[in-house]
Design a protein around this motif. Structure first.
Motif, PDB file in Angstrom:
ATOM      1  N   UNK A   1     -15.593  -0.017   2.678  1.00  0.00           N
ATOM      2  CA  UNK A   1     -14.202   0.405   2.499  1.00  0.00           C
ATOM      3  C   UNK A   1     -13.253  -0.699   2.930  1.00  0.00           C
TER       4      UNK A   1
ATOM      5  N   UNK B   1     -25.573   0.925  -3.718  1.00  0.00           N
ATOM      6  CA  UNK B   1     -26.445   1.848  -4.446  1.00  0.00           C
ATOM      7  C   UNK B   1     -27.816   1.226  -4.635  1.00  0.00           C
TER       8      UNK B   1
ATOM      9  N   UNK C   1     -20.596   2.360   4.749  1.00  0.00           N
ATOM     10  CA  UNK C   1     -19.436   2.824   3.973  1.00  0.00           C
ATOM     11  C   UNK C   1     -18.121   2.381   4.605  1.00  0.00           C
TER      12      UNK C   1
ATOM     13  N   UNK D   1      -5.698  -4.587  -1.529  1.00  0.00           N
ATOM     14  CA  UNK D   1      -4.381  -4.864  -0.958  1.00  0.00           C
ATOM     15  C   UNK D   1      -3.847  -6.201  -1.455  1.00  0.00           C
TER      16      UNK D   1
ATOM     17  N   UNK E   1     -13.416   5.433  -4.794  1.00  0.00           N
ATOM     18  CA  UNK E   1     -13.831   4.245  -5.542  1.00  0.00           C
ATOM     19  C   UNK E   1     -15.173   4.504  -6.238  1.00  0.00           C
ATOM     20  N   UNK E   2     -16.039   5.240  -5.578  1.00  0.00           N
ATOM     21  CA  UNK E   2     -17.320   5.583  -6.206  1.00  0.00           C
ATOM     22  C   UNK E   2     -17.105   6.355  -7.495  1.00  0.00           C
TER      23      UNK E   2
ATOM     24  N   UNK F   1     -10.987   5.866   5.285  1.00  0.00           N
ATOM     25  CA  UNK F   1     -11.864   4.842   4.700  1.00  0.00           C
ATOM     26  C   UNK F   1     -13.006   5.523   3.941  1.00  0.00           C
TER      27      UNK F   1
ATOM     28  N   UNK G   1      -2.564  -5.654  -4.886  1.00  0.00           N
ATOM     29  CA  UNK G   1      -1.271  -4.955  -4.857  1.00  0.00           C
ATOM     30  C   UNK G   1      -0.159  -5.900  -4.415  1.00  0.00           C
TER      31      UNK G   1
ATOM     32  N   UNK H   1     -11.649   6.826   0.771  1.00  0.00           N
ATOM     33  CA  UNK H   1     -11.367   5.708  -0.134  1.00  0.00           C
ATOM     34  C   UNK H   1     -12.640   5.276  -0.863  1.00  0.00           C
ATOM     35  N   UNK H   2     -13.721   5.122  -0.131  1.00  0.00           N
ATOM     36  CA  UNK H   2     -14.983   4.746  -0.779  1.00  0.00           C
ATOM     37  C   UNK H   2     -15.399   5.820  -1.768  1.00  0.00           C
ATOM     38  N   UNK H   3     -15.271   7.072  -1.366  1.00  0.00           N
ATOM     39  CA  UNK H   3     -15.671   8.158  -2.266  1.00  0.00           C
ATOM     40  C   UNK H   3     -14.858   8.097  -3.558  1.00  0.00           C
TER      41      UNK H   3
ATOM     42  N   UNK I   1       0.832  -1.202   0.000  1.00  0.00           N
ATOM     43  CA  UNK I   1       0.000   0.000   0.000  1.00  0.00           C
ATOM     44  C   UNK I   1       0.865   1.249   0.000  1.00  0.00           C
TER      45      UNK I   1
ATOM     46  N   UNK J   1      -6.111   4.617   0.649  1.00  0.00           N
ATOM     47  CA  UNK J   1      -5.927   3.219   1.067  1.00  0.00           C
ATOM     48  C   UNK J   1      -4.679   3.083   1.949  1.00  0.00           C
TER      49      UNK J   1
ATOM     50  N   UNK K   1      -7.426   6.961  -4.703  1.00  0.00           N
ATOM     51  CA  UNK K   1      -7.731   5.635  -4.166  1.00  0.00           C
ATOM     52  C   UNK K   1      -6.534   5.100  -3.395  1.00  0.00           C
ATOM     53  N   UNK K   2      -5.367   5.158  -4.016  1.00  0.00           N
ATOM     54  CA  UNK K   2      -4.198   4.491  -3.420  1.00  0.00           C
ATOM     55  C   UNK K   2      -3.662   5.245  -2.211  1.00  0.00           C
TER      56      UNK K   2
ATOM     57  N   UNK L   1      -5.465   6.769 -10.365  1.00  0.00           N
ATOM     58  CA  UNK L   1      -6.028   6.205  -9.140  1.00  0.00           C
ATOM     59  C   UNK L   1      -5.269   6.667  -7.890  1.00  0.00           C
TER      60      UNK L   1
ATOM     61  N   UNK M   1     -20.051  -1.339  -4.006  1.00  0.00           N
ATOM     62  CA  UNK M   1     -20.627  -0.011  -4.229  1.00  0.00           C
ATOM     63  C   UNK M   1     -21.924  -0.129  -5.029  1.00  0.00           C
TER      64      UNK M   1
ATOM     65  N   UNK N   1       2.765   1.597  -3.416  1.00  0.00           N
ATOM     66  CA  UNK N   1       1.938   1.929  -4.575  1.00  0.00           C
ATOM     67  C   UNK N   1       1.366   3.335  -4.442  1.00  0.00           C
TER      68      UNK N   1
END
Lengths: 396, 357, 396, 357
Positions: C277, C262, C273, C285, B353-354, B346, C288, B349-351, B273, B294, B290-291, B287, C258, B276
């Motif tokens: 996450x 939705x 959420x 992970x 990814x969304x 977190x 990666x 991260x979701x946002x 993590x 994360x 995201x990374x 991304x 997600x 990256x």
């Protein structure tokens, strides 16, 4: 029997009324606590189930409960030590008569205090891997070795010591149990600095410390059995309060995740509320389990639930600290008297290991529950049948 | 450079050194700092035109892995990485010329004030205000959780201005600096209070710069967490091989062996993590958001979990102050708070990814 | 070497251009897939690292990669089976020449298919506790026993069989490895009903099934070693895709928490959420980690990370299913084609065990990681040095 | 009675019986039902004046522990416990006289419609509306997740009326009942659609009654979960003692032994939670809200966790349809949804603790 008990109850009440002032919670005769205890011992209330020639009255368990109950009602100490006094019980059960005469009154009256010299650096979870040696020299043993995690060693008069007297038999068989005088040149006590900042425990270094042969409790080689008996008394004393009592050493014993959430403004955060709920649930469920265990035991059936308390408490204490830390956010980095809430959470974070490691790690507890409660097969011990001298505890 | 830095730390930042520096008032080892400057560690992120190495996030993350493993204390992160990045990100040629070579050489120690009492390192958390007064600006308010401010020659203070968020160069002697005692004895944190404090504005720093700076800080910290996490894990695994109980090394017991296997996933994940995220930052990858988010929570959580478990796996010995395990736990708990908390990342991260979904 | 490789690359490209139509992805000569494979085998591309007299070209590993790569570019199958073909490799390495001649071409051309007769009801995690017996009778063995968790048994021509030929040596030493013809009276295949509702696997009952002596792969007693080699090839083929490929058997392979959030109106729920996450993080992970493992391996260093993939994937699949269930709420109780989202989540819930149990349970994986990657001491096996006949696998 | 019920279930509700009933269209064993009625199980909660036993929540919870352990299918929970309680809680003497003796005897099977499509079993989730029309009421709308409606002689439908929430007695033949296929093959759930459906209002049922009914349903379900959780745990522990791998029973391996020890805490906690909630409900204790919401999520989560782990601990054998472990998992997953989800009850639990604090 009910009649006997009634009569006994009357006798206790009358005796207490004569000797104890319930108002001021002191002996009517005045004097020190030890002098009060002299009276309790002399009257046979200290160890009522023991024979009359040994400070007792030869009574049954139920009668002991009755006596203890009467003493509790008026706040008088000293009764029923046949259930609680670790040293007195061990000596009574396994000691020779000379030792009984010498040691027991000191302990029943509280004139002497003891510490436990069981754990060693190399014998943590593996309590029997004792490398402290006691070598017989005429009428005494010379003791050399190191003990750890001893509480109260500075102030103790005696140590309950387990040491190895025979190196050529398997590890459980070569141990002997002693009551050693702590105040002597061969014994050095050094406090251990805990990660909590406290120093509740000590290392004890023994270097040619002397213990007379008559202070051996039980025969040579019987040490493991004597220690198990002493540990059983200790567990009984601790009961389900073990975890909570340990946790009582936290600086602030009242835990309210809700209060902390209010204070940190997180009380309406739905994520925090879920975590708070789960942590509070663990605590509540453990309390309900312990309540049920007591009810089952009161009905005479042994409760396997009781043995879950320590392991459950370990999760509770770690989880509480984790969630408190989350609730505090950045302020949890702080410490010291100016940041007392943070300091309390920090303390809890470190002190939770006292329960998850001390008195048998969580891993050992799970073994015990799996084996003794669920009846799963025992762990095979690689060194069980090997002479200790040849085992890896010695050879490395 | 990573190799040289590792050797330097092995030599001058062993456990005894850490404990000595922790106990010192400044929490700083000037000799080690000089040696790091000589190696080019301190000037790593400073552009070459200002006497620096001109490296980027990938190299920074690598260095922070080593620093984390050794529990290095002091101003590397706040001065050489965060403050230097801030000045580099600005449009202020004068500030760059004045500050960057001095920071690069290690002679000047700078630190950034970029959060208030709530300690969320978010724009809304900035509570210092700045108003223009003739040629200069006047600052008012408080900032908290400053790193190494006790050593700082220069404070770089984020503040609200009439035209949005800006950043100001402040002379520490004109500010009230109060130390904040930390549970991690290797940390030196401070709170500052500004009252009618005159300051020079650094041109070209705005709310976007603030977010960029947070990204750099997060990636650097992720590297520290990944490196520290791996080191305390390695220390623990070594112990499992040598500590004998019940006639065999405790690492042979499934309970312990399986804990170690599960933790290895966390250790490797933290490394992946952090690295990256660094690469994504360095290459401005699509991304990146995201990374980086994360890495922020994965590395924080991994380090916290591994450090906590390492004490349990050691048993009683790690309950003593003299054993290093708790030093890693203390660092893990502090690092988990710096530059924003796991739950917030977190959410980010979701946002992110969304958006990608 | 670079020059050689270049020349080889040219040669492959020229050969492919002559024989393979990249547009239609078919052999220029037309015909069946097997007929195409005949050409690949004849040209030496199927097993380039094997000697020329055994269908190969005696090339090194790097050259094989180069060939495989050229085939991949134009979508042509069949190259590089020296890295992937389980049966062909086992026979090549351990089989006698007659068996090689008989079996290998069938497998390299895909004319024959195999199933794996390894697992037994009593030998799950403990793969060596094989109780299926192979008794030598003149020029053949008679095989009796039961195998489970065999996929493709109905359609397989051959079974790779591990069976016990010696009961008086410890369990790993009395095993032999065979290639047995599946279509014979002594073999009965029954599908296993899985908790997912699928029947991907079978039980295979062997009752006096016949296998000729020349179909033994390796010597008697070498079976464990041969199987380990076969398993290593299998693991290499599976690689990091193991979990994902298994999970590919889910009815809907695209996972998006997600999207589900939705659809179920939970996308703005802060508690949901956080869980989404964390679950997505586990997946990311692991990806990666696997990427890093491949990079490390591409640089020539063996990567210990690779071995974490299956265990990590087990957590991912169980967590995904758990969180999907939460997101769905009461609708997760439903099933069937009318409730396809629920049906998918249900399937995932059950199918996650395929990864956490199948191909070595999570517990076995943790042993392997602890021992092989971290170098922790091995589990002591109680029956390691006991003649199998006397071990608890037999005596119960 | 608990003892007799246990014996009855051992005799008539063994695994083969469960599988037979699961495969039957009705999901109901009429013979067993009659035997349960003969034992007084079906009339347990009906007051004595209506031919019932007149017992309370404590006895109900005990019976549900046994029912859960045996994975009993059918109308015990929806008819004998939930519907009977609803009628008993009403002020409707006529409805009581008409319905309670019939329910108590087992002759009449009733079920309650008290949630809509969202399946949250909350007042806001009621989507049927009722309007008065002369002497009767007319109902309109849908309700979902009804238990055993396929067998029902009487539907008791919650609906919004001009004067708040009310409950109505509905003839199933006047309603469109659509089966809802469940992943738990022992469950028979239905959705109902009402359109101009005439119904009789049950007097004295309002939103408070609704909440009381939820409490009863939750406590009954908690008992089922606690009992089922313990049974699948016991089955698993037995297997651990007999299944030999690597020369010894797998229960001797720490990885498995420690899983079992941790699960025992969950099993015992579920029992304690269910029983203390039942006692609190029966005695209207001050901490009733705390204990009932605790039981709701603690028992649901414990059963889910133990059932899931039991498959893992069995290994491959439990991946086959013929092994009972997955039947417990299916029941656990369904039970975790019935009458509200764990997150919602955790929220209620905190709210109740807040009040107490």
């Amino acid at each position: 029997m009910m009649n006997d008990a009634k009569t006994l109850g009357d006798e206790v009440r009358v005796w207490l009324a004569e000797h104890w002032d319930a108002e001021s919670r002191r002996a009517k005769s005045g004097g020190s606590l030890a002098e009060w205890m002299d009276q309790v011992v002399a009257a046979g209330w200290a160890v009522p189930s023991w024979p009359a020639e040994w400070w007792g009255r030869g009574l049954d368990k139920k009668s002991v409960s009755l006596i203890v109950n009467e003493f509790r009602k008026v706040g008088a100490p000293g009764a029923g030590q046949d259930r609680t006094n670790i040293t007195a019980n061990s000596v009574m059960q396994f000691g020779n008569d000379a030792l009984k005469q010498k040691i027991i009154p000191e302990f029943l009256t509280g004139r002497a205090s003891q510490c436990l010299l069981y754990s060693e650096p190399g014998a943590g979870s593996d309590l029997a891997a004792v490398r402290t040696r006691a070598d017989l020299q005429g009428d005494h043993y010379l003791v050399t070795g190191q003990k750890v995690w001893t509480s109260g060693a500075q102030n103790a008069d005696y140590g309950l010591l387990i040491a190895r007297t025979d190196w050529d038999v398997p590890k459980h068989e070569g141990l002997s149990f002693f009551i050693i005088e702590m105040r002597q040149p061969g014994i050095e006590v050094r406090p251990i600095n805990q990660i909590t900042g406290d120093s509740h425990f000590n290392e004890v270094f023994l270097d040619g410390a002397v213990v007379p042969v008559e202070n051996r409790v039980g025969d040579e080689g019987q040490g493991w059995k004597v220690m198990q008996t002493a540990l059983a008394v200790e567990r009984l004393v601790m009961g389900d309060g073990a975890g909570e009592r340990r946790q009582g050493s936290s600086k602030n014993n009242v835990v309210s995740l809700i209060d902390i959430a209010r204070e940190t403004g997180k009380i309406n955060d739905p994520v925090a509320r879920q975590e708070i709920a789960q942590a509070m649930a663990y605590r509540k469920l453990n309390a309900l389990n312990m309540l049920r265990a007591k009810q089952e035991m009161a009905q005479g059936s042994a409760s396997p639930i009781m043995s879950l308390g320590k392991l459950a408490m370990s999760r509770i204490l770690h989880e509480d600290a984790r969630i408190m830390t989350k609730l505090m956010g950045a302020a949890s980095m702080l410490d010291g008297p100016e940041h007392s809430l943070a300091a309390d959470v920090n303390y809890r974070t470190a002190n939770a290991y006292m329960t998850s490691i001390g008195g048998g790690t969580d891993q050992i507890q799970r073994n015990i529950i799996g084996e003794r409660v669920l009846g799963l097969p025992r762990e095979t011990e690689a060194d069980r049948n090997v002479p200790f001298r040849e085992s890896r505890a010695v050879t490395g | 450079m990573r190799e040289s830095f590792r050797r330097l730390l092995a030599e001058k930042c062993a456990e005894t050194d850490i404990r000595r520096v922790m106990a010192s008032p400044g929490g700083h080892d000037a000799d080690l700092w000089q040696a790091m400057a000589n190696l080019g560690i301190v000037s790593l992120l400073v552009p070459e035109e200002f006497d620096g190495i001109g490296a980027g996030a990938v190299e920074m993350e690598e260095i922070m892995e080593e620093a984390g493993a050794a529990l290095l204390a002091g101003p590397l992160l706040p001065s050489a990485f965060i403050a230097a990045s801030l000045v580099s990100l600005s449009d202020d040629a004068d500030a760059k010329a004045r500050l960057l070579p001095a920071i690069a050489s290690g002679q000047t120690i700078a630190t950034v004030a970029f959060t208030g009492d709530t300690g969320t390192w978010s724009l809304t958390d900035i509570s210092v205000t700045a108003r223009p007064q003739g040629n200069v600006w006047v600052l008012e308010g408080e900032a908290s959780f400053l790193l190494s401010a006790n050593l700082a020659d220069v404070l770089l203070v984020f503040a609200r201005t009439p035209d949005g968020v800006g950043c100001f160069e402040v002379d520490p002697s004109k500010v009230q600096i109060s130390p904040l005692v930390s549970w991690d004895p290797s940390l030196r944190m401070s709170k500052i209070a500004l009252s009618e404090t005159q300051a020079v504005r650094i041109a070209g720093v705005d709310s976007i710069t603030f977010e960029q700076l947070i990204e750099i800080a997060v990636v650097a910290l992720a590297g520290e967490q990944a490196g520290a996490c791996r080191r305390i894990f390695d220390i623990t695994v070594e112990y499992l091989k040598t500590r004998v109980q019940f006639g065999r090394p405790i690492g042979g017991f499934q309970a312990i062996k399986h804990m170690a296997a599960d933790l290895l996933i966390e250790v490797e994940s933290a490394t992946s993590a952090a690295r990256s995220a660094a690469l994504a930052l360095a290459t401005d990858a699509p991304d990146k958001d995201v990374l980086i988010s994360l890495a922020a929570f994965a590395c924080a959580d991994a380090f916290s979990q591994v450090a906590a478990a390492s004490i349990q796996m050691h048993g009683g010995i790690a309950f003593t102050w003299e054993h290093p395990a708790h030093l890693y736990l203390r660092r893990a708990r502090a690092d988990a708070q710096l530059f924003g908390q796991s739950d917030a990342y977190r959410e980010r991260f979701v946002a992110a990814m969304e958006k990608a979904a």
